[in-house]
Write an enzyme that holds these catalytic residues in place. Structure first.
Site, PDB file in Angstrom:
ATOM      1  N   CYS A  49      13.053  11.138   5.882  1.00 38.96           N
ATOM      2  CA  CYS A  49      12.684  11.163   8.084  1.00 38.96           C
ATOM      3  C   CYS A  49      14.673  11.126   7.882  1.00 38.96           C
ATOM      4  O   CYS A  49      14.766  11.522   9.145  1.00 38.96           O
ATOM      5  CB  CYS A  49      12.621   9.316   7.750  1.00 38.96           C
ATOM      6  SG  CYS A  49      13.483   8.680   6.907  1.00 38.96           S
TER       7      CYS A  49
ATOM      8  N   LYS B 289       0.717  -1.166   0.306  1.00 39.90           N
ATOM      9  CA  LYS B 289      -0.330  -0.105  -0.137  1.00 39.90           C
ATOM     10  C   LYS B 289       1.130   1.337  -0.020  1.00 39.90           C
ATOM     11  O   LYS B 289       0.784   1.188   1.075  1.00 39.90           O
ATOM     12  CB  LYS B 289      -0.681   0.085   1.153  1.00 39.90           C
ATOM     13  CG  LYS B 289      -2.452   1.237   0.616  1.00 39.90           C
ATOM     14  CD  LYS B 289      -2.572   1.871   2.348  1.00 39.90           C
ATOM     15  CE  LYS B 289      -2.072   2.989   3.175  1.00 39.90           C
ATOM     16  NZ  LYS B 289      -1.279   4.339   1.835  1.00 39.90           N
TER      17      LYS B 289
ATOM     18  N   GLU C 104       9.043  16.395  15.402  1.00 40.58           N
ATOM     19  CA  GLU C 104       9.458  16.263  13.859  1.00 40.58           C
ATOM     20  C   GLU C 104       8.500  16.904  13.012  1.00 40.58           C
ATOM     21  O   GLU C 104       7.682  17.230  13.331  1.00 40.58           O
ATOM     22  CB  GLU C 104       9.662  14.825  13.377  1.00 40.58           C
ATOM     23  CG  GLU C 104       9.332  14.708  12.184  1.00 40.58           C
ATOM     24  CD  GLU C 104       9.455  13.290  11.404  1.00 40.58           C
ATOM     25  OE1 GLU C 104       8.344  12.847  11.655  1.00 40.58           O
ATOM     26  OE2 GLU C 104      10.722  12.222  11.196  1.00 40.58           O
TER      27      GLU C 104
ATOM     28  N   GLU D  23       9.763   1.304  10.889  1.00 46.78           N
ATOM     29  CA  GLU D  23      10.441   2.364  10.804  1.00 46.78           C
ATOM     30  C   GLU D  23       9.599   3.610  10.903  1.00 46.78           C
ATOM     31  O   GLU D  23       8.812   3.979   9.812  1.00 46.78           O
ATOM     32  CB  GLU D  23      11.055   2.330   8.945  1.00 46.78           C
ATOM     33  CG  GLU D  23      11.799   1.153   8.694  1.00 46.78           C
ATOM     34  CD  GLU D  23      12.930   1.088   8.981  1.00 46.78           C
ATOM     35  OE1 GLU D  23      13.416   1.453  10.107  1.00 46.78           O
ATOM     36  OE2 GLU D  23      14.116   0.175   9.474  1.00 46.78           O
TER      37      GLU D  23
HETATM   38  P1  NAP Z   1       2.388   8.054   7.853  1.00 44.17           P
HETATM   39  O1  NAP Z   1       0.738   9.348   7.677  1.00 44.17           O
HETATM   40  O2  NAP Z   1       2.642   7.194   9.427  1.00 44.17           O
HETATM   41  O3  NAP Z   1       1.911   7.246   6.909  1.00 44.17           O
HETATM   42  C1  NAP Z   1       2.320   6.315   6.491  1.00 44.17           C
HETATM   43  C2  NAP Z   1       2.320   5.332   5.557  1.00 44.17           C
HETATM   44  O4  NAP Z   1       1.255   5.111   6.539  1.00 44.17           O
HETATM   45  C3  NAP Z   1       1.017   5.816   4.413  1.00 44.17           C
HETATM   46  O5  NAP Z   1       1.012   5.007   3.530  1.00 44.17           O
HETATM   47  C4  NAP Z   1      -0.450   6.326   5.616  1.00 44.17           C
HETATM   48  O6  NAP Z   1      -1.744   6.636   4.327  1.00 44.17           O
HETATM   49  C5  NAP Z   1      -0.620   4.735   6.081  1.00 44.17           C
HETATM   50  N1  NAP Z   1      -1.267   4.781   7.155  1.00 44.17           N
HETATM   51  C6  NAP Z   1      -1.971   5.942   8.038  1.00 44.17           C
HETATM   52  N2  NAP Z   1      -3.540   5.391   8.844  1.00 44.17           N
HETATM   53  C7  NAP Z   1      -2.790   3.563   8.837  1.00 44.17           C
HETATM   54  C8  NAP Z   1      -3.276   3.105   9.766  1.00 44.17           C
HETATM   55  N3  NAP Z   1      -4.491   3.671  10.405  1.00 44.17           N
HETATM   56  N4  NAP Z   1      -2.763   1.912   9.467  1.00 44.17           N
HETATM   57  C9  NAP Z   1      -1.964   0.705   8.510  1.00 44.17           C
HETATM   58  N5  NAP Z   1      -1.532   2.531   8.085  1.00 44.17           N
HETATM   59  C10 NAP Z   1      -1.566   3.472   7.560  1.00 44.17           C
HETATM   60  O7  NAP Z   1       3.851   8.819   8.000  1.00 44.17           O
HETATM   61  P2  NAP Z   1       3.265   9.637   5.910  1.00 44.17           P
HETATM   62  O8  NAP Z   1       3.158  11.232   7.072  1.00 44.17           O
HETATM   63  O9  NAP Z   1       3.193   9.371   4.563  1.00 44.17           O
HETATM   64  O10 NAP Z   1       5.478  10.244   6.087  1.00 44.17           O
HETATM   65  C11 NAP Z   1       6.001  11.067   7.122  1.00 44.17           C
HETATM   66  C12 NAP Z   1       6.453  10.131   8.024  1.00 44.17           C
HETATM   67  O11 NAP Z   1       7.463   8.939   7.545  1.00 44.17           O
HETATM   68  C13 NAP Z   1       7.348  10.612   9.151  1.00 44.17           C
HETATM   69  O12 NAP Z   1       7.493  10.871  10.350  1.00 44.17           O
HETATM   70  C14 NAP Z   1       8.905  10.436   8.810  1.00 44.17           C
HETATM   71  O13 NAP Z   1       9.902  10.492   9.206  1.00 44.17           O
HETATM   72  C15 NAP Z   1       8.744   8.973   8.015  1.00 44.17           C
HETATM   73  N6  NAP Z   1       9.692   8.035   7.331  1.00 44.17           N
HETATM   74  C16 NAP Z   1      10.494   7.513   7.824  1.00 44.17           C
HETATM   75  C17 NAP Z   1      11.352   6.598   7.756  1.00 44.17           C
HETATM   76  C18 NAP Z   1      12.148   5.916   7.742  1.00 44.17           C
HETATM   77  O14 NAP Z   1      13.085   4.995   7.061  1.00 44.17           O
HETATM   78  N7  NAP Z   1      12.691   5.348   9.514  1.00 44.17           N
HETATM   79  C19 NAP Z   1      11.354   7.162   6.108  1.00 44.17           C
HETATM   80  C20 NAP Z   1      10.636   7.681   5.552  1.00 44.17           C
HETATM   81  C21 NAP Z   1       9.682   7.978   6.102  1.00 44.17           C
HETATM   82  P3  NAP Z   1      -2.497   7.398   3.676  1.00 44.17           P
HETATM   83  O15 NAP Z   1      -1.780   7.336   2.808  1.00 44.17           O
HETATM   84  O16 NAP Z   1      -3.296   7.455   4.016  1.00 44.17           O
HETATM   85  O17 NAP Z   1      -1.606   8.775   4.441  1.00 44.17           O
END
Ligand code: NAP
Length: 485
Positions: free
Chosen positions: A286, A177, A389, A252
């Protein structure tokens, strides 16, 4: 509903299909603020179809030789590389990142993800142990079944392929997804997988929102392995959903990474590296070093030169070849950045650069979600701006006096994803790196990647590690076979 926009489709059982609900969501281009395609608003029913396909495909795929799987993954890598320009353009339009960044970093790294795991599976070793003349043990590593792969919007193809490649390389089937904000490169990847001849059902991509599709993946009892990359708040929900089902989970998550510059650093390299680690992809990586700490004797010189270099970044249309800084991914993320700019000022910070949207770059992008590279100084170390963040083009710069002090500052947050240390003193580099609570510490560099090393975060930045051997282990189930002598 008829629409002039391209309708992205789910990819289930080797075919492009509409979501069961027939509902679609607008996919907005960040640089214009306008819809340019539509993405399936899928749900539980679509995940059921994907599970049926993945379960069936697993029977043959898990039995294929490593050489056969390797061959197919290498073919996928070659086809992405052939279509690099198409992928780079799609990623730039979808995310708002400069096309040059997509072309030189994101898409090539996705190619390498497939190549790396395609070849890694040809060189694995199995463990064997002789037990004091009593028995002989060997460990079989078997594919686990169906892997659920959930990824964020900031590096869409790069992060999704980082999960898909190892998962299917070792014989699992997958349901992926992508973020609903950036679905386009995953859609193109499905095309490539079809052309490469990947058997139906090995990779299924279901588009839609987190609460509908993501939650259906984590709740499904037949999807026993979950690899998630995203924010810490979502990561907690994923962990809560998976715990009662005893799933194998890798998380992650977010970061608030310290970037430490000692007075003995090569200042040219430290400034160039810090500008990159602060503002690459508009700060939406990130691993960005969003908290810069500079040793007092060079603090003023560093701030002046850093601001000078950051102010030379060319902001504008992501599709313009000369652009260094594109758009923020959506309005919500832009509003979040603005919220933290206000908060920083309330907390005593001074905006030394940026702090507002830039002048609109051209007619096409006048409604886009742009924000200028921003540098904040004079903030207390422990304030919210320095702890939470932001995930945008915003950095804080703070002076420090000693190694002990800066290690304390660096570790005084909930996160522990990565760090950079700039120094010419080798002993100090080792000493400081050892004491920082982070999964990766870069010394005199940033974002250098070797796919063999474990990658992941400490504390609220995640659980588990990805990367070469770690990923091969994560996506397989070790079974010990003990034979009496
Ligand atoms: P996010 O809002 O947590 O979303 C990540 C993914 O999870 C999206 O596909 C999202 O769908 C989905 N999601 C949302 N709610 C969910 C639920 N209840 N159950 C399962 N999946 C769900 O993060 P983001 O805003 O897309 O990305 C930014 C964040 O990612 C930042 O905090 C960044 O630091 C982190 N990040 C971490 C790494 C690492 O390697 N540690 C790498 C890149 C990014 P939607 O399409 O609806 O949003």
């Amino acid at each position: 509903m008829q629409t002039k926009f391209l309708k992205i489709q789910n990819f289930i059982n080797g075919k492009f299909v509409e979501p069961v609900s027939r509902r679609f969501l607008d996919n907005i281009e960040p640089a214009t603020g306008k819809p340019y395609s539509q993405v399936p608003d899928s749900g539980k029913e679509d995940i059921e179809l994907a599970v049926t396909a993945a379960e069936k495909a697993f029977i043959d795929w898990s039995k294929k030789s490593a050489a056969e799987r390797s061959h197919l993954l290498l073919r996928i890598a070659d086809l992405i590389e052939r279509d690099l320009e198409k992928f780079a353009r799609a990623e730039s339009i979808d995310t708002g990142k400069p096309i040059t960044l997509a072309r030189t970093l994101d898409i090539p790294r996705a190619v390498w993800n497939f190549r790396f795991f395609a070849t890694a599976i040809l060189h694995t070793e199995n463990e064997a142990h002789l037990t004091d003349g009593v028995a002989f043990n060997y460990t079989l590593r078997q594919p686990r079944g169906i892997a659920g792969l959930i990824s964020p919007w900031n590096l869409p193809l790069y992060l999704l392929s980082w999960k898909i490649a190892p998962a299917i390389a070792v014989g699992n089937t997958a349901i992926a997804k992508p973020s609903e904000l950036t679905p386009m490169t995953a859609f193109l990847l499905c095309d490539v997988c079809q052309e490469a001849g990947l058997p139906a059902g090995v990779l299924n991509v279901v588009h839609g929102t987190g609460p509908n599709v993501g939650a259906a993946i984590t709740a499904h009892p037949k999807i026993t392995t979950i690899s998630f990359t995203g924010g810490t708040v979502t990561g907690r929900k994923v962990a809560e959903a998976c715990a009662p089902l005893f799933k194998n989970v890798s998380l992650e998550l977010g970061g608030k990474n310290p970037n430490i510059v000692f007075a003995d650093a090569d200042l040219d390299a430290a400034i160039a590296g810090s500008v990159r680690s602060s503002f690459a992809n508009q700060g939406q990586v990130c691993l960005c070093g969003s908290r810069i700490f500079v040793e007092k004797p060079i603090y003023k010189q560093f701030v002046d030169r850093f601001i000078d270099k950051a102010s030379q970044l060319k902001q504008g249309d992501p599709l313009d070849e000369k652009t260094d800084q594109g758009a923020i991914v959506n309005k919500a993320q832009l509003d979040k950045v603005k919220f933290y700019i206000d908060l920083a000022q309330k907390e005593g910070g001074k905006i030394a650069l940026g702090g507002k949207p830039p002048e609109s770059p051209n007619e096409r992008t006048k409604e886009g979600y742009f924000f200028a590279p921003t540098v904040i100084v004079d903030l207390p170390v422990a304030c919210r701006t320095n702890r939470e963040e932001i995930f945008g083009p915003v950095v804080t710069v703070t002076p420090f006096e000693s190694e002990d002090e800066v290690i304390r500052y660096a570790n005084d947050v909930d996160y522990g994803l990565s760090s950079s240390v700039w120094t010419q003193n080798l002993g100090r580099a080792h000493r400081v790196a050892e004491q920082i609570h982070a999964g990766t510490v870069w010394v005199n560099c940033w974002l250098v990647r070797d796919l063999r090393v474990p990658f992941g975060g400490m504390k609220a930045s995640g659980v588990g590690r990805e990367g070469g051997v770690e990923a091969l282990k994560f996506f397989t189930e070790p079974k010990n076979i003990c034979i009496a002598k």
